[in-house]
Scaffold this motif. Sequence first.
Motif, PDB file in Angstrom:
ATOM      1  N   SER A 147       0.852  -1.190   0.000  1.00 32.42           N
ATOM      2  CA  SER A 147       0.000   0.000   0.000  1.00 32.42           C
ATOM      3  C   SER A 147       0.890   1.244   0.000  1.00 32.42           C
ATOM      4  O   SER A 147       2.103   1.145   0.250  1.00 32.42           O
ATOM      5  CB  SER A 147      -0.893  -0.011   1.232  1.00 32.42           C
ATOM      6  OG  SER A 147      -1.768  -1.115   1.205  1.00 32.42           O
ATOM      7  N   THR A 156      -1.788  -8.950  11.743  1.00 35.60           N
ATOM      8  CA  THR A 156      -3.205  -9.266  11.904  1.00 35.60           C
ATOM      9  C   THR A 156      -3.579 -10.560  11.185  1.00 35.60           C
ATOM     10  O   THR A 156      -4.537 -11.238  11.567  1.00 35.60           O
ATOM     11  CB  THR A 156      -4.094  -8.137  11.355  1.00 35.60           C
ATOM     12  OG1 THR A 156      -4.008  -8.106   9.926  1.00 35.60           O
ATOM     13  CG2 THR A 156      -3.684  -6.788  11.928  1.00 35.60           C
ATOM     14  N   ARG A 158      -4.917 -10.531   8.406  1.00 34.31           N
ATOM     15  CA  ARG A 158      -6.078 -10.158   7.581  1.00 34.31           C
ATOM     16  C   ARG A 158      -5.628  -9.103   6.576  1.00 34.31           C
ATOM     17  O   ARG A 158      -5.226  -8.004   6.959  1.00 34.31           O
ATOM     18  CB  ARG A 158      -7.215  -9.606   8.447  1.00 34.31           C
ATOM     19  CG  ARG A 158      -7.722 -10.583   9.512  1.00 34.31           C
ATOM     20  CD  ARG A 158      -8.962 -10.035  10.207  1.00 34.31           C
ATOM     21  NE  ARG A 158      -8.729  -8.694  10.751  1.00 34.31           N
ATOM     22  CZ  ARG A 158      -8.199  -8.451  11.940  1.00 34.31           C
ATOM     23  NH1 ARG A 158      -7.802  -9.447  12.733  1.00 34.31           N
ATOM     24  NH2 ARG A 158      -8.039  -7.209  12.354  1.00 34.31           N
ATOM     25  N   TYR A 159      -5.706  -9.464   5.314  1.00 34.08           N
ATOM     26  CA  TYR A 159      -5.255  -8.516   4.298  1.00 34.08           C
ATOM     27  C   TYR A 159      -6.160  -8.580   3.075  1.00 34.08           C
ATOM     28  O   TYR A 159      -6.886  -9.550   2.861  1.00 34.08           O
ATOM     29  CB  TYR A 159      -3.792  -8.774   3.914  1.00 34.08           C
ATOM     30  CG  TYR A 159      -3.514 -10.127   3.307  1.00 34.08           C
ATOM     31  CD1 TYR A 159      -3.750 -10.382   1.948  1.00 34.08           C
ATOM     32  CD2 TYR A 159      -2.984 -11.168   4.077  1.00 34.08           C
ATOM     33  CE1 TYR A 159      -3.484 -11.621   1.394  1.00 34.08           C
ATOM     34  CE2 TYR A 159      -2.709 -12.415   3.520  1.00 34.08           C
ATOM     35  CZ  TYR A 159      -2.965 -12.628   2.181  1.00 34.08           C
ATOM     36  OH  TYR A 159      -2.699 -13.857   1.630  1.00 34.08           O
ATOM     37  N   ILE A 160      -6.092  -7.525   2.283  1.00 38.66           N
ATOM     38  CA  ILE A 160      -6.869  -7.414   1.045  1.00 38.66           C
ATOM     39  C   ILE A 160      -5.890  -7.427  -0.123  1.00 38.66           C
ATOM     40  O   ILE A 160      -4.842  -6.771  -0.065  1.00 38.66           O
ATOM     41  CB  ILE A 160      -7.682  -6.106   1.031  1.00 38.66           C
ATOM     42  CG1 ILE A 160      -8.587  -6.020   2.263  1.00 38.66           C
ATOM     43  CG2 ILE A 160      -8.506  -5.994  -0.250  1.00 38.66           C
ATOM     44  CD1 ILE A 160      -9.206  -4.646   2.463  1.00 38.66           C
ATOM     45  N   GLY A 168      -6.090  -0.083  -0.276  1.00 37.73           N
ATOM     46  CA  GLY A 168      -6.048   0.463   1.073  1.00 37.73           C
ATOM     47  C   GLY A 168      -4.880   1.404   1.190  1.00 37.73           C
ATOM     48  O   GLY A 168      -4.015   1.471   0.303  1.00 37.73           O
ATOM     49  N   VAL A 171      -0.368  -1.049   4.831  1.00 40.14           N
ATOM     50  CA  VAL A 171      -0.137  -2.473   5.094  1.00 40.14           C
ATOM     51  C   VAL A 171       1.026  -2.580   6.071  1.00 40.14           C
ATOM     52  O   VAL A 171       2.026  -1.868   5.941  1.00 40.14           O
ATOM     53  CB  VAL A 171       0.148  -3.267   3.791  1.00 40.14           C
ATOM     54  CG1 VAL A 171       1.444  -2.811   3.113  1.00 40.14           C
ATOM     55  CG2 VAL A 171       0.181  -4.760   4.079  1.00 40.14           C
ATOM     56  N   ASP A 175       1.931  -8.207   7.688  1.00 40.21           N
ATOM     57  CA  ASP A 175       0.862  -8.708   6.824  1.00 40.21           C
ATOM     58  C   ASP A 175       1.322  -8.797   5.368  1.00 40.21           C
ATOM     59  O   ASP A 175       0.902  -9.702   4.630  1.00 40.21           O
ATOM     60  CB  ASP A 175      -0.377  -7.814   6.929  1.00 40.21           C
ATOM     61  CG  ASP A 175      -1.103  -7.969   8.259  1.00 40.21           C
ATOM     62  OD1 ASP A 175      -0.901  -9.006   8.926  1.00 40.21           O
ATOM     63  OD2 ASP A 175      -1.857  -7.056   8.636  1.00 40.21           O
ATOM     64  N   THR A 198      -3.486  -4.068   4.614  1.00 40.89           N
ATOM     65  CA  THR A 198      -4.035  -4.663   5.839  1.00 40.89           C
ATOM     66  C   THR A 198      -5.513  -4.354   5.913  1.00 40.89           C
ATOM     67  O   THR A 198      -5.932  -3.203   5.705  1.00 40.89           O
ATOM     68  CB  THR A 198      -3.300  -4.119   7.083  1.00 40.89           C
ATOM     69  OG1 THR A 198      -1.940  -4.574   7.046  1.00 40.89           O
ATOM     70  CG2 THR A 198      -3.962  -4.598   8.354  1.00 40.89           C
ATOM     71  N   GLU A 199      -6.317  -5.353   6.185  1.00 41.52           N
ATOM     72  CA  GLU A 199      -7.771  -5.153   6.313  1.00 41.52           C
ATOM     73  C   GLU A 199      -8.046  -4.400   7.612  1.00 41.52           C
ATOM     74  O   GLU A 199      -7.640  -4.828   8.693  1.00 41.52           O
ATOM     75  CB  GLU A 199      -8.482  -6.498   6.313  1.00 41.52           C
ATOM     76  CG  GLU A 199      -9.996  -6.400   6.353  1.00 41.52           C
ATOM     77  CD  GLU A 199     -10.640  -7.774   6.329  1.00 41.52           C
ATOM     78  OE1 GLU A 199     -11.235  -8.160   7.326  1.00 41.52           O
ATOM     79  OE2 GLU A 199     -10.509  -8.436   5.286  1.00 41.52           O
ATOM     80  N   GLN A 200      -8.736  -3.294   7.495  1.00 41.13           N
ATOM     81  CA  GLN A 200      -9.027  -2.481   8.658  1.00 41.13           C
ATOM     82  C   GLN A 200     -10.267  -2.992   9.380  1.00 41.13           C
ATOM     83  O   GLN A 200     -11.265  -3.350   8.758  1.00 41.13           O
ATOM     84  CB  GLN A 200      -9.237  -1.002   8.253  1.00 41.13           C
ATOM     85  CG  GLN A 200      -8.013  -0.398   7.590  1.00 41.13           C
ATOM     86  CD  GLN A 200      -6.779  -0.439   8.434  1.00 41.13           C
ATOM     87  OE1 GLN A 200      -6.787  -0.020   9.592  1.00 41.13           O
ATOM     88  NE2 GLN A 200      -5.691  -0.961   7.871  1.00 41.13           N
TER      89      GLN A 200
END
Length: 201
Positions: A147, A156, A158-160, A168, A171, A175, A198-200
């Motif tokens: 990002s 986390t 958890r990522y996109i 996003g 990151v 992640d 990183t997924e918020q």
Amino acid sequence: MKIAVIGANGMIGSQIVSEALSRKYQVTAYTRSGTQIEGTTSVALELTNTSAVAKAINSHDFTVITVASRDNYQAAIDAHTALIHAAPTGRFLIVGGAGSLEINATRLYETPDFPSDYSVEARTFGQILDLYRSAPTDVQWTIAAPSPEIAPATRTGRYILGSDSPVGDFVSTQDFAIAIIDEAEKKQNLRRRFTVATEQA
């Protein structure tokens, strides 16, 4: 799986090494000085040594090149050009920059608000991306772009994922490393670029 990390002691490279080791993979850590990194086989290597880089790629299941080359951007372009011509047979991933990601078909480094301090680096990795996109189809490259902001933070898990546009603003290096080792396992982005945020919550 045997994984090589070229640039293993950097902010991103060190997290990739840690993530790979946490999954019980065999890791070879390449740095300019051959710094000993716990849990790895540590080797001295310069990105400009094309034959040695190609040999590393060919002797591992997956290789990550995370070298910013901020002391000589032209050397980085030349090194990747030479690597493409060497045509290694193994799979490898280059950590690129966020600056060549696109919004409405315009690269971020071409937008008026892009920070001038990062312009040369962003354009360099944009050129490297273009080199790989023009490479012969038997070269098994992938480019991963973070990002616009990347820094050590929380792992986390958890990522996109995205392709050519930011998904996003941030990151974590942790992640980002997870996404890269996941790519080593899943082989989803052969001969293309992907990006990670990183997924918020």
